[in-house]
Design a protein around this motif. Sequence first.
Motif, short mmCIF file in Angstrom:
data_model
loop_
_atom_site.label_atom_id
_atom_site.label_comp_id
_atom_site.label_asym_id
_atom_site.label_seq_id
_atom_site.Cartn_x
_atom_site.Cartn_y
_atom_site.Cartn_z
N SER A 107 30.05 11.10 1.98
CA SER A 107 29.90 12.06 3.09
C SER A 107 29.60 11.37 4.42
O SER A 107 29.61 12.00 5.46
N ASP A 108 29.31 10.06 4.38
CA ASP A 108 29.01 9.23 5.57
C ASP A 108 27.72 9.62 6.28
O ASP A 108 27.49 9.17 7.39
N ASP A 109 26.87 10.45 5.69
CA ASP A 109 25.65 10.86 6.38
C ASP A 109 24.38 10.43 5.67
O ASP A 109 23.28 10.69 6.15
N MET A 110 24.51 9.75 4.53
CA MET A 110 23.35 9.24 3.81
C MET A 110 23.72 7.91 3.17
O MET A 110 24.89 7.62 2.95
N GLY A 111 22.69 7.13 2.91
CA GLY A 111 22.90 5.85 2.25
C GLY A 111 21.58 5.22 1.92
O GLY A 111 20.52 5.79 2.18
N ALA A 138 21.68 13.91 13.92
CA ALA A 138 22.68 14.60 14.74
C ALA A 138 23.13 13.75 15.93
O ALA A 138 24.27 13.83 16.35
N ASP A 139 22.24 12.89 16.43
CA ASP A 139 22.58 12.03 17.57
C ASP A 139 23.28 10.73 17.15
O ASP A 139 23.55 9.87 17.98
N GLY A 140 23.53 10.57 15.84
CA GLY A 140 24.24 9.39 15.34
C GLY A 140 23.33 8.26 14.89
O GLY A 140 23.80 7.29 14.29
N LYS A 141 22.04 8.36 15.18
CA LYS A 141 21.10 7.32 14.75
C LYS A 141 20.76 7.52 13.27
O LYS A 141 20.86 8.62 12.74
#
Length: 155
Positions: A107-111, A138-141
């Motif tokens: 999903s590219d949002d966790m790791g 949400a800000d990409g950080k």
Amino acid sequence: MSSKKNLPVLIVLLFVFLFSSSCKTKIKKVKKITPDEIIKADKAFADLSRKAGMKKAFIEYIDNEGILLRPNHPPIVSADAIDFLSQINDSSYTLTWKPDGAQIASSDDMGFTYGIYNLEIKDTVLKGTYVNIWKKQADGKWKFVLDSGNEGIGQ
């Protein structure tokens, strides 16, 4: 007379051709996040800990819903985790670490990252292993949603 019979078919085919060509959408190539992105975040986190202290680094990088797992302590969650970090006096030691690996969810949002940490207290260096689970904001950080360490590995 046969050309009149083919006329409706030709009109339908022409309509289908025009409609399908006008509905073409450009498919954007989605940039897939690599583990390097999350390793970069973990290295920046460790660098801030070395330069400004563990407390400042952890408060900077913890997600609002972040969880700390500490030895002999139940999980410390969300605002309690931030309160716990705020009370730490980190002036007598330095905590640093280096990620050895990472993986990103599809999903590219966790790791997660994992590696070895060093806790330097005066002339003593204690080593252990750690894992951080990261969530993209949400800000990409990237901020960690779970931090856990395991004490003790050979010098």
